[in-house]
Write an enzyme that holds these catalytic residues in place. Sequence first.
Site, PDB file in Angstrom:
ATOM      1  N   ARG A   1       0.823  -1.210   0.000  1.00  8.66           N
ATOM      2  CA  ARG A   1       0.000   0.000   0.000  1.00  8.66           C
ATOM      3  C   ARG A   1       0.859   1.263   0.000  1.00  8.66           C
ATOM      4  O   ARG A   1       0.366   2.358   0.236  1.00  8.66           O
ATOM      5  CB  ARG A   1      -0.898   0.019   1.241  1.00  8.66           C
ATOM      6  CG  ARG A   1      -0.108  -0.018   2.538  1.00  8.66           C
ATOM      7  CD  ARG A   1      -0.998   0.013   3.734  1.00  8.66           C
ATOM      8  NE  ARG A   1      -0.213  -0.172   4.946  1.00  8.66           N
ATOM      9  CZ  ARG A   1      -0.713  -0.233   6.162  1.00  8.66           C
ATOM     10  NH1 ARG A   1      -2.007  -0.120   6.316  1.00  8.66           N
ATOM     11  NH2 ARG A   1       0.050  -0.396   7.200  1.00  8.66           N
TER      12      ARG A   1
ATOM     13  N   ASP B   1       7.847   1.222  10.607  1.00  7.80           N
ATOM     14  CA  ASP B   1       6.513   0.628  10.478  1.00  7.80           C
ATOM     15  C   ASP B   1       5.758   0.641  11.811  1.00  7.80           C
ATOM     16  O   ASP B   1       5.665  -0.378  12.510  1.00  7.80           O
ATOM     17  CB  ASP B   1       6.595  -0.791   9.912  1.00  7.80           C
ATOM     18  CG  ASP B   1       6.600  -0.775   8.381  1.00  7.80           C
ATOM     19  OD1 ASP B   1       6.598   0.327   7.810  1.00  7.80           O
ATOM     20  OD2 ASP B   1       6.607  -1.849   7.767  1.00  7.80           O
TER      21      ASP B   1
ATOM     22  N   ASP C   1      10.152  -8.175   8.016  1.00  6.65           N
ATOM     23  CA  ASP C   1       9.879  -7.150   7.008  1.00  6.65           C
ATOM     24  C   ASP C   1       9.622  -5.789   7.644  1.00  6.65           C
ATOM     25  O   ASP C   1       9.456  -4.797   6.933  1.00  6.65           O
ATOM     26  CB  ASP C   1       8.693  -7.562   6.131  1.00  6.65           C
ATOM     27  CG  ASP C   1       7.426  -7.804   6.930  1.00  6.65           C
ATOM     28  OD1 ASP C   1       7.433  -8.717   7.773  1.00  6.65           O
ATOM     29  OD2 ASP C   1       6.434  -7.079   6.728  1.00  6.65           O
TER      30      ASP C   1
ATOM     31  N   LYS D   1       2.483   6.337   1.816  1.00  8.60           N
ATOM     32  CA  LYS D   1       1.736   5.221   2.383  1.00  8.60           C
ATOM     33  C   LYS D   1       0.234   5.446   2.182  1.00  8.60           C
ATOM     34  O   LYS D   1      -0.273   6.531   2.459  1.00  8.60           O
ATOM     35  CB  LYS D   1       2.058   5.103   3.883  1.00  8.60           C
ATOM     36  CG  LYS D   1       1.710   3.772   4.505  1.00  8.60           C
ATOM     37  CD  LYS D   1       2.358   3.670   5.874  1.00  8.60           C
ATOM     38  CE  LYS D   1       2.083   2.327   6.534  1.00  8.60           C
ATOM     39  NZ  LYS D   1       2.753   2.220   7.838  1.00  8.60           N
TER      40      LYS D   1
END
Length: 494
Positions: free
Chosen positions: A91, A265, A255, A111
Amino acid sequence: MSLWQQLPISHRYAALPQSFYTRVMPTPVDNPRWVTWNAPLAASFGLGETPDDIWQQIFSKGAMPDYFQPLAMKYAGHQFGAYNPALGDGRGLLFGAIADQQGRWFDVHLKGAGLTPYSRMGDGRAVLRSTIREYLGSEAMAALGNQTTWALGMMVSDTPVYRERVEQGALLIRLAETHIRFGHFEHFFYTGQHDDLRLLADKVVEWHFPELESSSASPREPVYLAMFEQIIKRTAGMIAFWQAYGFAHGVMNTDNMSILGQTFDYGPFAFLDDYDPHFICNHSDYQGRYAFDMQPGIGWWNLTALAQALTPLVDKGELETALQTYTVQLNQEYSRLIRSKLGLQQRRDGDSELCDALLKLMADNRVDYTLFFRRLSCLDQQPPELVTSLFENQAAAQPWLRQYLARCEQETDSTGQVRTVAQRCQLMRQVNPKYILRNYLAQQVIEAAEQGDFQPLEQLITVLRAPYDEQPQHQHYAELPPAWGKCLEISCSS
């Protein structure tokens, strides 16, 4: 002319082979408009105090200027311990890299940009709720002194996004020194693309660790090993900071691990309220894999996964030897940070036991982590009863406090003089924040934003940018959270 057009923009990642990414155009949204713009951060890149309307043109009309080259990065990763080969930017899109006024390059990442080949079953969108949390989280961590990604700006749209309920779609412009993750290396290792694995390692060294390059181009193995050692060091430092400042990441999948050891993140993260070493901030983490006290061990686990991915480039024994330094480095840095928070600059016998006893007392009495250390930092201005009053069993806390104060009397300055209470507390207030991003504060801001009121968001951003300052006009942000504020559930859905 757009200010972005005047910036030096690099497309160094886009120059890599197409096995590294897929070129994707963002999907327009309905009525995109700005929520907030990080003017101090923008100024460090020569951008204006107000946002450029080029982003609204991109997302309302699909008008992509030629100085941006959006792409979705391909990577893989271990999610909750299980390898998933199907990951990538699902995304988000990388638009290029820009240099700040010190000459450091930062990726520009958007994002919530829409579907990519790696969206899997998702819609490629981000919601206002999670976008606000990431914006606030990165601002809070940066101000505390942790290496992190940054949020440059946030937009909202009228495009509905379907999660547990219908929510507003949002867009976040994120800056980071790199978006390369442990999972990038895993992808090329597990697919047997070892030439690309080597190329990735070469570019990571060139872009981020140029000091590791020797005068000779070969052999490369010592350079790759030195790169891994740097990643270990930075990861250990990052997690030591998390543990010392009571930060729970929530989803430490490989990740989500930056190769530069930067907090990355922001999903279901949280700062501790009551000190609970077993705190789980992600309600989807049913096994407690990413509980607060598990983070140091998970950091090591993730580094072993990265080491496995590097075995075509570096001898396995050398990698295993390097891994043995992780726990030592993490413990040393954590000890340094905790000692600083306690005002103990000099190492003495019994300090570890004193710290361990404190953490046990805090856990047994569910003491607010941040407020305790801040009050301990103010003993030059407030009576010790304000510290012990935080404990359910005040009688149990008093002996510890007496022992701690006796230990503080052994502290001396650079001239050998005993450091005064005022001197010690002044130093402690520089490392013990008064203000942190509590979950309930974020929730209040989110609820106001969902009603179209963004003033509370701007106010909280202002407070979080100066966490160590007194800010008497904002005292209510430093109070103990209400009971409901300690029970909020944070999920991965965003």
